[in-house]
Structure formats: C-alpha cells, structure tokens
Design a protein around this motif. Structure first.
Motif, PDB file in Angstrom:
ATOM      1  N   ILE A  28      32.683 -57.031 -33.007  1.00 37.49           N
ATOM      2  CA  ILE A  28      31.363 -56.395 -33.025  1.00 37.49           C
ATOM      3  C   ILE A  28      30.772 -56.519 -31.625  1.00 37.49           C
ATOM      4  CG2 ILE A  28      29.042 -56.490 -33.989  1.00 37.49           C
ATOM      5  CD1 ILE A  28      30.290 -57.629 -36.527  1.00 37.49           C
ATOM      6  N   PHE A  29      30.317 -55.376 -31.069  1.00 34.88           N
ATOM      7  CA  PHE A  29      29.749 -55.385 -29.720  1.00 34.88           C
ATOM      8  C   PHE A  29      28.698 -54.295 -29.600  1.00 34.88           C
ATOM      9  CE2 PHE A  29      33.588 -52.918 -29.927  1.00 34.88           C
ATOM     10  CZ  PHE A  29      33.288 -51.748 -29.268  1.00 34.88           C
ATOM     11  N   LYS A  30      27.861 -54.416 -28.559  1.00 39.16           N
ATOM     12  CA  LYS A  30      26.784 -53.457 -28.315  1.00 39.16           C
ATOM     13  C   LYS A  30      27.130 -52.592 -27.116  1.00 39.16           C
ATOM     14  CE  LYS A  30      23.099 -56.402 -30.026  1.00 39.16           C
ATOM     15  NZ  LYS A  30      21.868 -57.092 -29.685  1.00 39.16           N
ATOM     16  N   VAL A  31      26.799 -51.296 -27.190  1.00 38.46           N
ATOM     17  CA  VAL A  31      27.023 -50.365 -26.095  1.00 38.46           C
ATOM     18  C   VAL A  31      25.805 -49.468 -25.939  1.00 38.46           C
ATOM     19  CG1 VAL A  31      29.536 -50.309 -26.355  1.00 38.46           C
ATOM     20  CG2 VAL A  31      28.139 -48.660 -27.576  1.00 38.46           C
ATOM     21  N   ASN A  32      25.758 -48.794 -24.813  1.00 35.22           N
ATOM     22  CA  ASN A  32      24.719 -47.806 -24.559  1.00 35.22           C
ATOM     23  C   ASN A  32      25.020 -46.563 -25.397  1.00 35.22           C
ATOM     24  OD1 ASN A  32      22.835 -46.064 -23.550  1.00 35.22           O
ATOM     25  ND2 ASN A  32      23.336 -46.435 -21.406  1.00 35.22           N
ATOM     26  N   GLY A  33      24.017 -45.938 -25.949  1.00 36.39           N
ATOM     27  CA  GLY A  33      24.198 -44.772 -26.808  1.00 36.39           C
ATOM     28  C   GLY A  33      24.717 -43.552 -26.096  1.00 36.39           C
ATOM     29  N   GLN A  34      24.626 -43.526 -24.759  1.00 35.51           N
ATOM     30  CA  GLN A  34      25.139 -42.383 -24.010  1.00 35.51           C
ATOM     31  C   GLN A  34      26.644 -42.446 -23.830  1.00 35.51           C
ATOM     32  OE1 GLN A  34      22.871 -42.539 -20.427  1.00 35.51           O
ATOM     33  NE2 GLN A  34      21.089 -41.591 -21.359  1.00 35.51           N
ATOM     34  N   ARG A  35      27.275 -43.571 -24.166  1.00 31.67           N
ATOM     35  CA  ARG A  35      28.726 -43.714 -24.023  1.00 31.67           C
ATOM     36  C   ARG A  35      29.486 -43.344 -25.289  1.00 31.67           C
ATOM     37  NH1 ARG A  35      30.576 -49.262 -22.294  1.00 31.67           N
ATOM     38  NH2 ARG A  35      32.522 -48.131 -22.288  1.00 31.67           N
TER      39      ARG A  35
END
Length: 91
Positions: free
Chosen positions: A62-69
C-alpha cells in the motif's frame, strides 16, 4: 500560455475501488522504445485532498501517489497478464 495549458487539462475523479494504471516517469533512463510506461493495474483504497491517492497492489503493498500519475483502467483486476507471449506467423 498558462491559460492555454490549463484549458487542456482533464479533470479526473477517482473513488475507492477503482482500477488505475500508474505512470513510470523514471523509464527515461532506459532507452527501450517499445516498453510501456504504464505499470500493472492497482486498486484505489482512499482518495485524499489535493489529488493524493492511496493504492494497493496485488502483492499487498500500500502506497500513496500523486493523482496526476494515474489513469483509469477498464480491464479486470484478476485477468491482467504481465508476461503474455504472442507468436506471430507469416501469412
């Protein structure tokens, strides 16, 4: 110029349970022209403010990313084949 650029940006809305593909921006270092920059489908767990998205992989990371990616994936989560071999024959 900023107005023209911002006019072309598409607003994407994600919700928990959606399937998305993740963009690999570090692929520029390897000059493989035919390799896809979009990695396997991930499941959206939670959407935070300012387009931050928490993703879950099939392995359980589980990880967080920018929504534009990320972009929407229309296929099935279980049917994704990473190493499928296709044999082409001459007619």
């Amino acid at each position: 110029m900023k107005f023209l650029h911002d006019k072309r940006i598409l607003k994407q809305e994600f919700s928990s349970g959606d399937l998305v593909l993740l963009y690999n921006s570090r692929l520029k270092l390897f000059p493989e022209k035919l390799k896809s920059r979009w990695s396997s489908p991930f499941k959206v767990i939670k959407v935070f403010l300012y387009s931050t998205i928490e993703l879950d992989s099939k392995v359980g990371h589980i990880f967080k990313v920018n929504g534009q990616r990320v972009k929407h994936y229309l296929g099935s989560y279980d049917d994704h084949r990473v190493n499928e071999i296709i044999t082409l024959y001459e007619p």
